[in-house]
Design a protein around this motif. Structure first.
Motif: not given
Length: 174
Positions: A29-31, A36-38, A43-48
């Motif tokens: 997960a840290p990688s 992605f910062p968070d 989710e923003a990428g999925l929305q796009a």
């Protein structure tokens, strides 16, 4: 993003976590935070992705409009879009939209076929979108009684909006 989308489609939005996405791609997960910062960025990428797919679906439907009423054709495309990927639909259309993360012009592109169908009347377009969204969410949630004729309900709603467009067009030209 592909791993996030796969996880979303197979297990739903509650399964989306940085840890689960990282597992899918075979990293810790840290990688994942290097990409992605968070989770909000994922989710923003999925929305796009969802918005781009909606734009493509509505553009294809608009190009295929023949003798059928335009709003009915677009409503059918919107409904098929939502039912094909319900979890992506909900991430894209039932949560606050990360507009700043969308590619420039994507939201307008998705709205343009409907705007043309209602002759640019933004109030009718917004009202029609609310109708279509409400119908889809009720269908996804299984809120209609069994045996309900949803095709007839969609047709009735589309016809009512088509009359509103016709009446407003007449008022504007009078």
């Amino acid at each position: 993003m592909a791993a996030a989308r796969d996880l979303l489609e197979s297990e739903g939005p509650d399964a989306l976590s940085m840890r689960r996405i990282a597992e899918r791609v075979g990293i810790r997960a840290p990688s994942l935070y290097k990409h992605f910062p968070d989770k909000a960025a994922v989710e923003a990428g999925l929305q796009a992705q969802g918005m781009a797919r909606l734009a493509e679906d509505l553009e294809a439907a608009e190009a295929a409009i023949g003798s059928e009423p335009p709003l009915l054709v677009l409503a059918g495309a919107y409904r098929r879009h939502a039912l094909a990927s319900p979890h992506l639909y909900r991430i894209t259309h039932s949560r606050p939209l990360a507009r700043a993360a969308l590619p420039e012009g994507l939201e307008d592109r998705a709205a343009t076929p409907l705007a043309r169908a209602v002759h640019g009347d933004i109030d009718v377009a917004r009202s029609f979108w609310a109708f279509a969204h409400g119908m889809v969410v009720l269908e996804l949630d299984g809120r209609f009684p069994s045996g309900a004729d949803l095709d007839a309900a969609w047709r009735t709603g589309c016809e009512a909006f088509a009359l509103a467009v016709r009446d407003k067009t007449r008022e504007d030209t009078a």
